[in-house]
Design an enzyme around this catalytic site. Structure first.
Site, PDB file in Angstrom:
ATOM      1  N   CYS A 226       0.855  -1.190   0.000  1.00 29.43           N
ATOM      2  CA  CYS A 226       0.000   0.000   0.000  1.00 29.43           C
ATOM      3  C   CYS A 226       0.890   1.238   0.000  1.00 29.43           C
ATOM      4  O   CYS A 226       1.517   1.568   1.010  1.00 29.43           O
ATOM      5  CB  CYS A 226      -0.913  -0.010   1.223  1.00 29.43           C
TER       6      CYS A 226
ATOM      7  N   CYS B 264      -7.133  -1.851  24.449  1.00 24.20           N
ATOM      8  CA  CYS B 264      -6.450  -1.539  23.189  1.00 24.20           C
ATOM      9  C   CYS B 264      -5.042  -1.024  23.482  1.00 24.20           C
ATOM     10  O   CYS B 264      -4.393  -0.473  22.595  1.00 24.20           O
ATOM     11  CB  CYS B 264      -7.243  -0.548  22.360  1.00 24.20           C
TER      12      CYS B 264
ATOM     13  N   GLN C 127     -15.978  -0.063  16.734  1.00 23.74           N
ATOM     14  CA  GLN C 127     -14.718  -0.705  16.333  1.00 23.74           C
ATOM     15  C   GLN C 127     -14.527  -0.569  14.829  1.00 23.74           C
ATOM     16  O   GLN C 127     -15.476  -0.786  14.070  1.00 23.74           O
ATOM     17  CB  GLN C 127     -14.741  -2.199  16.708  1.00 23.74           C
TER      18      GLN C 127
ATOM     19  N   GLU D  85     -21.651   4.870  29.766  1.00 25.30           N
ATOM     20  CA  GLU D  85     -20.869   5.481  28.685  1.00 25.30           C
ATOM     21  C   GLU D  85     -20.976   6.997  28.803  1.00 25.30           C
ATOM     22  O   GLU D  85     -22.036   7.528  29.127  1.00 25.30           O
ATOM     23  CB  GLU D  85     -21.431   4.968  27.339  1.00 25.30           C
TER      24      GLU D  85
ATOM     25  N   TYR E 186     -17.905   1.684  29.737  1.00 23.37           N
ATOM     26  CA  TYR E 186     -17.379   2.223  28.469  1.00 23.37           C
ATOM     27  C   TYR E 186     -18.093   1.504  27.316  1.00 23.37           C
ATOM     28  O   TYR E 186     -17.450   0.930  26.434  1.00 23.37           O
ATOM     29  CB  TYR E 186     -15.866   2.021  28.353  1.00 23.37           C
TER      30      TYR E 186
ATOM     31  N   CYS F 294      -6.393   3.062  -1.193  1.00 23.06           N
ATOM     32  CA  CYS F 294      -5.785   2.675   0.080  1.00 23.06           C
ATOM     33  C   CYS F 294      -6.234   1.255   0.368  1.00 23.06           C
ATOM     34  O   CYS F 294      -7.424   0.962   0.427  1.00 23.06           O
ATOM     35  CB  CYS F 294      -6.208   3.599   1.218  1.00 23.06           C
TER      36      CYS F 294
ATOM     37  N   ASP G  94     -14.033  -1.631  28.761  1.00 22.56           N
ATOM     38  CA  ASP G  94     -13.439  -1.462  27.426  1.00 22.56           C
ATOM     39  C   ASP G  94     -13.065   0.007  27.240  1.00 22.56           C
ATOM     40  O   ASP G  94     -13.688   0.725  26.455  1.00 22.56           O
ATOM     41  CB  ASP G  94     -14.455  -1.922  26.365  1.00 22.56           C
TER      42      ASP G  94
ATOM     43  N   CYS H   5       2.145   3.788   2.853  1.00 25.21           N
ATOM     44  CA  CYS H   5       0.903   4.263   3.481  1.00 25.21           C
ATOM     45  C   CYS H   5       1.151   4.524   4.968  1.00 25.21           C
ATOM     46  O   CYS H   5       1.598   3.630   5.691  1.00 25.21           O
ATOM     47  CB  CYS H   5      -0.181   3.196   3.326  1.00 25.21           C
TER      48      CYS H   5
HETATM   49  C1  LIG Z   1     -12.767   1.683  23.177  1.00 27.47           C
HETATM   50  S1  LIG Z   1     -14.361   2.420  23.155  1.00 27.47           S
HETATM   51  C2  LIG Z   1     -15.372   1.004  23.481  1.00 27.47           C
HETATM   52  C3  LIG Z   1     -16.819   1.134  23.128  1.00 27.47           C
HETATM   53  C4  LIG Z   1     -17.613  -0.175  23.077  1.00 27.47           C
HETATM   54  N1  LIG Z   1     -17.358  -1.036  24.190  1.00 27.47           N
HETATM   55  C5  LIG Z   1     -17.369  -0.894  21.771  1.00 27.47           C
HETATM   56  O1  LIG Z   1     -16.707  -1.936  21.754  1.00 27.47           O
HETATM   57  O2  LIG Z   1     -17.846  -0.415  20.744  1.00 27.47           O
HETATM   58  C6  LIG Z   1     -14.334   3.337  24.614  1.00 27.47           C
HETATM   59  C7  LIG Z   1     -15.609   4.076  24.960  1.00 27.47           C
HETATM   60  O3  LIG Z   1     -15.438   4.722  26.220  1.00 27.47           O
HETATM   61  C8  LIG Z   1     -16.106   5.967  26.194  1.00 27.47           C
HETATM   62  N2  LIG Z   1     -15.510   6.767  27.286  1.00 27.47           N
HETATM   63  C9  LIG Z   1     -14.374   7.509  27.240  1.00 27.47           C
HETATM   64  N3  LIG Z   1     -14.115   8.031  28.454  1.00 27.47           N
HETATM   65  C10 LIG Z   1     -15.098   7.606  29.290  1.00 27.47           C
HETATM   66  C11 LIG Z   1     -15.362   7.787  30.681  1.00 27.47           C
HETATM   67  N4  LIG Z   1     -14.565   8.531  31.434  1.00 27.47           N
HETATM   68  N5  LIG Z   1     -16.436   7.180  31.200  1.00 27.47           N
HETATM   69  C12 LIG Z   1     -17.253   6.421  30.426  1.00 27.47           C
HETATM   70  N6  LIG Z   1     -17.052   6.212  29.113  1.00 27.47           N
HETATM   71  C13 LIG Z   1     -15.988   6.791  28.545  1.00 27.47           C
HETATM   72  C14 LIG Z   1     -15.881   6.456  24.784  1.00 27.47           C
HETATM   73  O4  LIG Z   1     -16.836   7.412  24.434  1.00 27.47           O
HETATM   74  C15 LIG Z   1     -16.011   5.160  23.978  1.00 27.47           C
HETATM   75  O5  LIG Z   1     -17.346   4.945  23.586  1.00 27.47           O
END
Ligand SMILES: C[S@@+](CC[C@H](N)C(=O)[O-])C[C@H]1O[C@@H](n2cnc3c(N)ncnc32)[C@H](O)[C@@H]1O
Length: 450
Positions: A82, A404, A279, A329, A308, A171, A377, A89
């Site tokens: 790429c 992550c 994701q 969230e 989250y 891409c 998460d 890329c």
């Molecule tokens: C890695 S994403 C995971 C979302 C979901 N579990 C998924 O797999 O689609 C992290 C999430 O945490 C939220 N977030 C960030 N800071 C936060 C906080 N202090 N309290 C609660 N949620 C939060 C973000 O908005 C986001 O939606």
């Protein structure tokens, strides 16, 4: 020329160029080299490469640098697939590494972070889950506009260059559909003679384009970010929405296509607002959530907290095997999506609350009662020590941590272990082939039977 000495390394300076050979990969994916005893982290280089680099940050014991020229490639390097206008890329910095090597590096980095940063042991590091597709897996990409010879170009910033855009035609991280959508927007800009926004001169219009795709629905959503300017309407079938930078725009406003993106996971039909997280690899999101469900080991009676939770994906995929699910969230738009998703999929045992993990966990316990399982998460920064304490107050039997970033998982898991949990299983999952990004799922259990 580099040489190992016992003395303090010679101080280097920003902007200085030198030639180095890359020994290995550092955490985060940069090449690691030594020059006269100084450790140099090199962006854009892989093990075995001999490169000319320019120092971008100089400290006493280490320096950071960017690759200026690849003098001779490492023996194991494979040809870049790429490239954009001859540049590799920027979204695929590990494409020169064979895929098996990428997987081995990621797995080793997860284990090393947990052992070295978290001082954790006794856990089972399970084999890394390889990606379903090594290319064309991203359902979302963001591009930047630039101008060349009086017309718009649309692509990525060249690596380490905020002022240089490489035009992208194909891409290989994006689907063919996604590439076609981006190219159509560039064609429209050229046809209408609309130019990129120039921050220094305060001229022009076009800033960024986000192309998002419902992988399973085939829906394409393009979001154009512009300066406040008047310009002709883009083609409606591109579902383009326009944002002004400050004080709105005089151009066409609002969503010209569908407001929310539709996607499918397992048997769930999901919708998400443009501000909600999802994701970026749909196929692998399904694998990731299946692993999280396996680690949770639900029997149909448990109360699960999905912290989250975004648009509710993990909780909703677990709801059938759980007694009830409660999602928390911070983005209210995402919570509205989660509630709508529960309703549209006729899931009645999933509930959602907007709030931050720092202040929302106690009210959630008051409302729902203590959970049996907590799924976490978080973003790359992981949890603060205080949020870990809130999670510990849940007194859940199991914590399933979807991470992550293993370097933030490690101290969080160590704090949980200190409080009586045992780190049992860790499974890396490759969501992002050709990049150093690492996802993993960890299972922590309180007083496990064995
Ligand atoms: C890695 S994403 C995971 C979302 C979901 N579990 C998924 O797999 O689609 C992290 C999430 O945490 C939220 N977030 C960030 N800071 C936060 C906080 N202090 N309290 C609660 N949620 C939060 C973000 O908005 C986001 O939606």
């Amino acid at each position: 020329m580099e040489q190992a000495t016992g003395e303090a390394p010679a101080r280097r300076h920003r902007g200085e160029q030198l030639e180095v050979e890359i020994d290995s990969l550092a955490f985060g994916g940069r090449g690691l080299a030594r020059a006269d005893g100084l450790v140099v982290f090199v962006a854009g280089a892989l093990p075995g490469d001999r490169v000319r680099v320019e120092i971008t940050k100089a400290k006493k014991r280490f320096a950071e640098a960017r690759t200026v020229e690849l003098l001779s490639p490492g023996a194991e390097r494979i040809a870049d697939r790429c490239t954009h206008e001859g540049e590799p890329c920027p979204g695929a910095p590990w494409q020169g590494l064979a895929y098996e090597r990428q997987l081995a590096e990621k797995s080793a980095q997860v284990g090393e972070a947990l052992r070295r940063i978290g001082e954790l042991d006794g856990f089972e590091l399970e084999p890394i889950e390889a990606a379903a597709e090594q290319w064309r897996y991203r359902n979302k990409l963001e591009y930047s506009f630039g101008d060349r010879d009086g017309e718009a170009i649309l692509g990525f910033h060249a690596r380490g260059r905020w002022d240089l855009i490489v035009d992208v035609d194909d891409c290989q991280l994006a689907s063919e559909r996604g590439n076609a959508a981006r190219n159509a927007v560039r064609e429209w800009a050229r046809l209408e003679s609309i130019l990129a926004y120039d921050g220094r001169e305060r001229t022009g219009v076009l800033r960024n384009l986000i192309v998002r795709e419902g992988w399973r629905t085939g829906q394409i959503q393009t979001r154009l970010v512009t300066s406040a300017a008047r310009f002709p309407k883009p083609p409606v079938d591109l579902h383009t929405a326009i944002e002004g930078d400050s004080g709105g725009t005089d151009g066409p406003t609002g969503a010209l296509g569908e407001e929310r993106l539709r996607e499918e996971l397992f048997d769930l039909k999901l919708e998400m607002s443009h501000g909600a997280f999802f994701q970026t690899n749909t196929e692998m999101a399904e694998r990731l959530y299946a692993i999280a469900a396996d680690f949770a080991g639900l029997n149909g009676s448990e109360r699960v907290f999905d912290l989250y939770c975004g648009i509710g994906t993990i909780g909703l995929t677990m709801a059938k095997q759980a007694g009830e699910v409660w999602g928390l969230e911070i983005v209210p738009e995402a919570i509205a999506d989660a509630e709508r998703n529960a309703e549209q999929n006729k899931i009645e045992n999933a509930h959602f609350m907007a709030g931050s993990a720092r202040t929302g966990v106690r009210p959630l316990i008051e409302k729902a009662g203590k959970p049996d399982v907590v799924v976490i998460d978080p973003p790359r920064a992981g949890l603060s020590q205080k949020i870990v304490r809130r999670v510990l107050e849940c007194e859940a039997k199991k914590i399933v941590y979807v991470s992550c970033n293993p370097t933030t998982l490690a101290p969080n898991a160590a704090q949980m272990v200190e409080a009586g949990y045992k780190l049992r299983r860790v499974k890396p999952v490759d969501m992002f082939p050709q990049t150093p990004h690492i996802e993993c799922v960890a299972l922590l259990e309180k007083n496990p039977a064995s």
